[in-house]
Design a protein around this motif. Structure first.
Motif, short mmCIF file in Angstrom:
data_model
loop_
_atom_site.label_atom_id
_atom_site.label_comp_id
_atom_site.label_asym_id
_atom_site.label_seq_id
_atom_site.Cartn_x
_atom_site.Cartn_y
_atom_site.Cartn_z
N GLU A 58 0.81 -1.22 0.00
CA GLU A 58 0.00 0.00 0.00
C GLU A 58 0.85 1.28 0.00
O GLU A 58 0.50 2.23 -0.72
CB GLU A 58 -0.96 -0.04 1.20
CG GLU A 58 -2.12 0.94 1.14
CD GLU A 58 -2.94 0.88 -0.14
OE1 GLU A 58 -3.06 -0.20 -0.75
OE2 GLU A 58 -3.46 1.93 -0.55
N PHE B 99 1.56 2.27 -3.49
CA PHE B 99 0.39 2.85 -4.16
C PHE B 99 0.19 4.30 -3.71
O PHE B 99 -0.11 5.18 -4.52
CB PHE B 99 -0.87 2.03 -3.89
CG PHE B 99 -1.09 0.90 -4.86
CD1 PHE B 99 -1.83 1.08 -6.02
CD2 PHE B 99 -0.54 -0.35 -4.63
CE1 PHE B 99 -2.03 0.04 -6.92
CE2 PHE B 99 -0.72 -1.40 -5.52
CZ PHE B 99 -1.48 -1.20 -6.67
N ARG B 100 0.34 4.54 -2.41
CA ARG B 100 0.19 5.90 -1.90
C ARG B 100 1.17 6.86 -2.56
O ARG B 100 0.84 8.00 -2.90
CB ARG B 100 0.40 5.92 -0.37
CG ARG B 100 -0.73 5.31 0.41
CD ARG B 100 -2.02 6.11 0.20
NE ARG B 100 -3.16 5.30 0.55
CZ ARG B 100 -3.69 5.27 1.78
NH1 ARG B 100 -3.21 6.05 2.73
NH2 ARG B 100 -4.70 4.47 2.04
N GLU C 31 -0.01 7.56 -5.97
CA GLU C 31 -1.14 8.50 -5.94
C GLU C 31 -0.67 9.93 -5.71
O GLU C 31 -1.21 10.87 -6.30
CB GLU C 31 -2.12 8.09 -4.82
CG GLU C 31 -3.00 6.90 -5.18
CD GLU C 31 -3.71 6.31 -3.97
OE1 GLU C 31 -4.23 5.20 -4.08
OE2 GLU C 31 -3.72 6.98 -2.90
N PHE D 225 -10.09 7.62 -6.71
CA PHE D 225 -10.74 6.55 -5.93
C PHE D 225 -12.14 6.26 -6.49
O PHE D 225 -12.54 5.10 -6.62
CB PHE D 225 -10.81 6.94 -4.45
CG PHE D 225 -11.37 5.85 -3.58
CD1 PHE D 225 -10.68 4.65 -3.41
CD2 PHE D 225 -12.59 6.01 -2.92
CE1 PHE D 225 -11.19 3.64 -2.60
CE2 PHE D 225 -13.11 5.00 -2.12
CZ PHE D 225 -12.41 3.80 -1.97
N TYR E 216 -8.97 -6.15 -9.25
CA TYR E 216 -7.91 -5.51 -8.46
C TYR E 216 -6.59 -5.53 -9.21
O TYR E 216 -6.44 -6.24 -10.19
CB TYR E 216 -7.75 -6.27 -7.13
CG TYR E 216 -9.00 -6.28 -6.31
CD1 TYR E 216 -9.28 -5.24 -5.42
CD2 TYR E 216 -9.93 -7.30 -6.44
CE1 TYR E 216 -10.45 -5.24 -4.68
CE2 TYR E 216 -11.10 -7.31 -5.70
CZ TYR E 216 -11.36 -6.27 -4.82
OH TYR E 216 -12.51 -6.27 -4.10
N THR F 156 -3.66 1.54 5.09
CA THR F 156 -4.75 0.71 4.55
C THR F 156 -5.46 1.47 3.44
O THR F 156 -5.79 2.65 3.59
CB THR F 156 -5.77 0.35 5.66
OG1 THR F 156 -5.07 -0.20 6.77
CG2 THR F 156 -6.78 -0.67 5.17
N TRP F 157 -5.70 0.79 2.32
CA TRP F 157 -6.44 1.36 1.20
C TRP F 157 -7.86 1.69 1.67
O TRP F 157 -8.47 0.89 2.38
CB TRP F 157 -6.46 0.33 0.07
CG TRP F 157 -7.09 0.78 -1.21
CD1 TRP F 157 -7.19 2.06 -1.69
CD2 TRP F 157 -7.70 -0.06 -2.20
NE1 TRP F 157 -7.81 2.05 -2.91
CE2 TRP F 157 -8.13 0.78 -3.25
CE3 TRP F 157 -7.91 -1.43 -2.31
CZ2 TRP F 157 -8.77 0.28 -4.39
CZ3 TRP F 157 -8.54 -1.93 -3.44
CH2 TRP F 157 -8.97 -1.08 -4.47
#
Lengths: 229, 229
Positions: free
Chosen positions: A19, A22-23, A26, A47, A59, A200-201
């Motif tokens: 995660e 991914f952050r 983003e 999102f 996913y 956490t997503w």
């Protein structure tokens, strides 16, 4: 937890870092679009796109990439330079090429449990990407079976248990997502240990207090041994 | 072929129509870019992108979509309007939403073999997309096991056989791709029946004459029964 025969581990943010990558992607994606919208709005729009696409794309990183591309079009009212699209695609390619960073204690725990139990890796995401991460991690040798699932709903776990020829009362799932790793397994009658991860997503977040004798919370993966033995 | 216990079927263009849908999408994609390059050159460039991305993205519609997006950038020297990108993405979404058209004879053959053999579906592509197609097809009931593979090389079939606890001499694979369904299975010591399909993806094309006593060619899926019984 005396009759456990199969112990299944989630992979992303349970065995290895996911995660935070991914952050980071983003954040970089919001930077690309800051002339159009403030960061938090870009992330909200992304999102929203991801949620709209989940049923169609599933996913994983490629879905994330396609959602970034679509979000650029929507946010900019199809006025963005195509260079932004290529930059977003490259953020996704960086994700696919990340090294695998195994979380503390994982190797020790897998080595300790291996032999006494059938160990399974049960993860969702891109098929090839998850296989590649497993190989990069060097953890494959510990697992009796690898299951890459298109989703982690009750019916998906039921299929997995049938496939493993394992009754729910002999099954223990370990993972960081209450929504995907814990609730559906408890619902089937299996055991579950939640090992929280600091990031956490949003999709995986649930605000539920679980009161179930087959549920345990471990503050780190090394502590799961306390519950099992 | 007296000792066959497991019969595995490829899915795309063996059980149901697939490649013609991709060809249709490629045609529409070339239309989008005809101001920049003639059709055949667009398709050549797209295929080049797909091949360059295969190791990173794997097979399936989402990989195809990302390769279309990348090809637009390259062909137009990043000068295309972003609207073209959205149109290409929509071509991919159409592919994901296509109905499943089962090929002639498939249901009859599966029904005839079911019971006498463990039937397996062994396909590559997007995990969710292939699961969705199987459900849409209504063919799931015939299969003992579904394997969605990230690739169909010798090592992938070796893993599948181990998983099915089946020796190569008890295994028969049926499919339309000589490269993916036939050659690796013969190399392992299994049996293989090639059922050609009128349209084949350039990647799957091979120019090899196979001379192997465990290899058979059936002109339609209904004729495979002649070899098995």
């Amino acid at each position: 937890m005396k009759d456990i025969k199969v112990i299944a581990f989630d992979a992303d943010d349970t065995l290895w870092v996911n995660e935070p990558y991914f952050r980071e992607a983003e954040e970089k994606f919001s930077n690309l679009l800051e002339d159009f919208l403030p960061h938090h709005s870009v992330q909200k729009e992304l999102f929203k796109t991801e949620m709209d696409n989940l049923a169609l794309y599933g996913y994983g990183v490629k879905s994330f990439m396609l959602s970034m591309v679509e979000t650029i079009g929507r946010i900019t009212d199809e006025k963005a330079d195509i260079k932004l699209v290529n930059k977003a695609v490259n953020l996704g390619r960086e994700l696919l090429n990340k090294p695998v960073e195994i979380l503390d204690g994982v190797e020790k725990v897998l080595a300790a449990l291996n032999g006494g139990y059938r160990l399974v890796m049960a993860t969702k995401g891109d098929l090839l990407d998850q296989e590649r991460k497993l190989i990069k991690s060097g953890l494959e040798k510990h697992f009796h079976h690898i299951e890459i699932m298109s989703d982690k709903k009750v019916s998906d776990y039921a299929k997995l248990l049938k496939h493993l020829d394992c009754k729910p009362e002999h099954f223990l799932m370990i993972g960081n997502s209450v929504k995907s790793d814990i609730i559906p397994v408890l619902e089937l009658g299996g055991f579950a240990i939640h090992v929280p991860y600091h990031t956490t997503w949003a999709y995986e977040k649930v605000d539920i207090k679980i009161d179930d004798p087959r549920f345990f919370e471990a503050e780190s993966i090394e502590r799961i041994i306390d519950f099992i033995s």
